[in-house]
Design an enzyme around this catalytic site. Structure first.
Site, PDB file in Angstrom:
ATOM      1  N   TRP A 186      75.255   6.439  81.675  1.00 22.77           N
ATOM      2  CA  TRP A 186      76.172   7.070  82.602  1.00 22.77           C
ATOM      3  C   TRP A 186      76.788   8.299  81.932  1.00 22.77           C
ATOM      4  O   TRP A 186      76.556   8.553  80.748  1.00 22.77           O
ATOM      5  CB  TRP A 186      77.270   6.088  83.007  1.00 22.77           C
ATOM      6  N   ARG A 193      82.273   1.452  92.017  1.00 24.33           N
ATOM      7  CA  ARG A 193      81.537   0.510  92.862  1.00 24.33           C
ATOM      8  C   ARG A 193      82.014  -0.902  92.539  1.00 24.33           C
ATOM      9  O   ARG A 193      82.716  -1.128  91.562  1.00 24.33           O
ATOM     10  CB  ARG A 193      80.031   0.625  92.647  1.00 24.33           C
ATOM     11  N   GLU A 237      64.417  -3.452  89.511  1.00 24.45           N
ATOM     12  CA  GLU A 237      64.729  -2.251  88.730  1.00 24.45           C
ATOM     13  C   GLU A 237      64.127  -2.435  87.348  1.00 24.45           C
ATOM     14  O   GLU A 237      64.630  -3.209  86.542  1.00 24.45           O
ATOM     15  CB  GLU A 237      66.246  -2.023  88.627  1.00 24.45           C
ATOM     16  N   ASN A 289      74.137  -5.557  95.984  1.00 20.53           N
ATOM     17  CA  ASN A 289      73.431  -5.051  94.803  1.00 20.53           C
ATOM     18  C   ASN A 289      74.120  -5.570  93.557  1.00 20.53           C
ATOM     19  O   ASN A 289      75.305  -5.323  93.344  1.00 20.53           O
ATOM     20  CB  ASN A 289      73.434  -3.517  94.769  1.00 20.53           C
ATOM     21  N   GLU A 290      73.371  -6.325  92.767  1.00 17.06           N
ATOM     22  CA  GLU A 290      73.863  -6.839  91.490  1.00 17.06           C
ATOM     23  C   GLU A 290      75.226  -7.526  91.640  1.00 17.06           C
ATOM     24  O   GLU A 290      76.236  -7.089  91.086  1.00 17.06           O
ATOM     25  CB  GLU A 290      73.925  -5.712  90.460  1.00 17.06           C
TER      26      GLU A 290
END
Length: 682
Positions: A322, A113, A314, A151-152
């Site tokens: 992960w 990502r 979040e 996102n982020e």
């Protein structure tokens, strides 16, 4: 303020949910159970570009239409994320120029990502298209209340060297400097024969021998990265606001090479942060009195400085990791509730947990959510249920109240970015910031993290009795005047070594250290040394007390004014007996200068001399308990958070009301492991 944007009457809870990950026959039960947990919000869609646009120009909304309708059935409000953090395979295959490139020229490929670059015109165009289609489709949906951009931003990678970035940087530099002469002067290109004679030669920094990029060019590069990120967010925010006036705009994160203050002020309605205190179990901290998960109070204080109260999009709810890294054990019983209160104590008005159910596929299948794979009850669900009931009780009273602090640690992006390359002071900034934060925390003194820039006024700073500004190597004449005015009006300020010797380009002044604040502090630096890696640490004695190690960098100070008070000396090495800490009254206030890097022990000794207002008349608290204070027009709330794994004694010196039980309490009390108490006066 966020509470004026989201139109709530209490602190609210919610969760992140990915309907595209789960069979449709699970959705309704999921939403039903969310509502039973007391949730108000559900956040979704930030990684679903292919679901919405399976091939270029073809848009489908059926999946999310159904999911949003079911969420609405249970009175859940939906926050949609624009899915630009993960471009589809069809996009990167057809338009490889959108991919990001490393500093060494290696193009990142599809498969993770955040692999795109902000300045690709094609990526900007395709991002604008998907955002336009989504907002047009959902702008009148009664259940969709707001949008999260991307996102982020800058998570995992915050440097961009694609061809589009090099070209955009050239244009950015041309607009900033107007002429090559001005650019060459700002970048000091006369050194090592780097002088540019054509705009075609200008680019972002390139790979060099020994990785010795021009430091002044590298500083501008960080400014450019931030401007590029903000521009990308602006493209999306402008589309959303053009198409709807009823849905708010935010983004989440807090990552490198991004001026989050400018982003908040210019682009979004309020800031959203992603809080993961369990990272403290991954990060090895061998410093004195490590903060561990309490360090997220420092992070949350930083976020609060962007624009006041905020949201959590979040909130950690389970073990984290992960497949290949970031392994985190499960939160201990009570920690999920503690961390949730930690966010609220520091100004959050909305807490969304990540995530509803742990993923069964992909890189994050060990980043656990509230529910495990099997969907059966667990202790995390029970803990959040308890917390939800407590927030239902105290949330309306706390909502809209603001964090109270009379002391602040000053930060700025220029020194942070310049210090990334400059090892003669850059590493000291974080060390000293954390040392002072510990000193305030462990002495139960609430503290703000306040950004200082060209817009900062004396009125803004004057709400604080004490300012800490360690290692501001870049310090302009204008900033020195601002800080002098603050002190003249009665403020107290503390500086550390390596202050005031650089201009905004990162080039040193031809002035005695500490530059433009020399008149304020009444001293100059007569000698200095970087402490070698294998040298024994020099020692310093402050206030005629025990010696402390003076790590990193030491400056020998010379008092230039008769009214300068010497509060500390070095006690060994060739500068034994020389001044290390000074204090000067100036106007109604006081300026301190320490010729070293702050440790917790040194900061605590100086703190005792600063004599800040505290809450010792109300509480006698152990070190492991944080005191946060939120206040509204009617009431002050004292929030106590116990980060210890065992029970802690405390004393309430005046009768107060326990806001969770409505009982009046006073005297000796006990906080259980990871316990939280909220008190107010009757």
């Amino acid at each position: 303020m966020i509470n004026k944007i989201i139109n709530e009457e209490k602190i609210t809870l919610g969760v992140c949910y990915y309907p595209e990950h789960w069979p449709e026959d699970l959705w309704e039960d999921d939403f039903k159970r969310m509502k039973e947990l007391g949730f108000t919000y559900v956040r979704m869609s930030e990684f679903a570009w292919t679901i919405f646009e399976p091939k270029e120009g073809h848009f489908e909304f059926d999946l999310f239409d159904k999911a949003i309708a079911l969420a609405g059935k249970y009175n859940l409000k939906v926050i949609l994320g624009t899915p630009t953090a993960t471009p589809p395979v069809w996009l990167t295959e057809k338009y490889p120029e959108v991919l990001n490139v490393s500093h060494n020229g290696v193009q990142f490929k599809h498969g993770s990502r955040r692999h795109y670059n902000y300045n690709s015109k094609k990526y900007q165009e395709l991002s604008a298209t998907i955002v336009t289609e989504m907002v047009t489709h959902y702008r009148d949906n009664p259940y969709v209340v707001g949008w999260q951009i991307d996102n982020e931003l800058n998570c995992e990678i915050s440097e961009f060297y694609a061809e589009a970035d090099h070209m955009a940087f050239k244009n950015w530099a041309k607009e900033k400097y107007q002429s090559l002469d001005a650019l060459n002067e700002a970048w000091g290109t006369v050194f090592w024969n780097q002088t540019y004679t054509s705009w075609d030669q200008v680019s972002l920094t390139l790979p060099t021998v020994n990785d010795t990029s021009n430091p002044h060019q590298a500083l501008d590069e960080k400014r450019f990265f931030s401007d590029s990120t903000i521009n990308f967010a602006k493209i999306q925010a402008d589309i959303i606001r053009k198409l709807t006036k009823d849905q708010w705009v935010t983004t989440n994160g807090m990552f490198g090479h991004l001026d989050n203050h400018q982003l908040t002020e210019d682009i979004i309605d309020f800031y959203a942060y992603d809080s993961y205190p369990n990272f403290s179990k991954v990060i090895k901290d061998t410093s004195s009195k490590p903060l561990r998960d309490r360090k997220w109070s420092l992070n949350l204080s930083t976020v609060r400085g962007f624009g006041g109260n905020f949201a959590i999009f979040e909130q950690q709810s389970g073990p984290g990791g992960w497949v290949n890294r970031l392994e985190q054990p499960a939160p201990k019983p009570g920690q999920v509730k503690l961390w949730s209160y930690q966010s609220i104590a520091h100004g959050s008005e909305m807490v969304l947990y990540f995530r509803w159910r742990t993923a069964t596929k992909g890189t994050e299948m060990y980043w656990h959510g509230i529910n495990d794979y099997h969907n059966l009850p667990n202790r995390r669900i029970a803990e959040i249920e308890t917390f939800s009931k407590e927030i239902e009780k105290v949330g309306p009273a706390l909502y809209g109240s603001t964090y109270q602090a009379k002391v602040a640690i000053l930060t700025d992006y220029q020194n942070s970015w310049d210090g990334e390359m400059d090892k003669w002071y850059g590493n000291f900034i974080g060390q000293s910031k954390e040392a002072w934060f510990k000193a305030f925390q462990y002495n139960h003194i609430p503290v703000d993290l306040t950004n200082i820039n060209k817009k900062t006024t004396v009125d803004h700073l004057s709400k604080y009795d004490i300012l800490i500004y360690p290692h501001a190597a870049i310090l302009t004449k204008e900033t020195a005047k601002l800080l002098t005015n603050y002190v003249e009006q009665g403020g107290k300020i503390v500086f550390g070594c390596r202050t005031g010797y650089k201009d905004l380009t990162g080039q040193p002044y031809q002035k005695a250290f500490p530059g433009y604040i020399a008149d304020l502090v009444g001293i100059t630096v007569s000698d200095f040394t970087l402490v070698g890696a294998y040298e024994a640490a020099p020692k310093v004695s402050l206030f005629n007390k025990d010696e402390q190690e003076a790590l990193g960098f030491n400056e020998i100070l010379h008092a230039d004014n008769d009214d300068v008070e010497i509060l500390g000396h070095f006690t060994n090495d060739y500068y034994a007996g020389e001044p290390a800490l000074t204090k000067r009254n100036h106007g109604k206030g006081t300026a301190y200068y320490f010729g070293g890097v702050f440790s917790y022990e040194i900061a605590e000794k100086i703190l005792a001399d600063l004599k800040p207002d505290d809450y010792s008349e109300y509480f006698d608290l152990p070190e492991s308990v944080e005191l946060a204070v939120r206040k509204n027009d009617e009431k002050t709330f004292f929030i106590l958070l116990n980060y210890a794994s065992d029970a802690q004694p405390m004393k309430l010196k005046q009768p107060m009301i326990d806001c969770l039980t409505d009982e009046e309490v006073t005297g000796s009390l006990t906080l259980t492991a990871y316990d939280v108490k909220i008190y107010s006066f009757s």
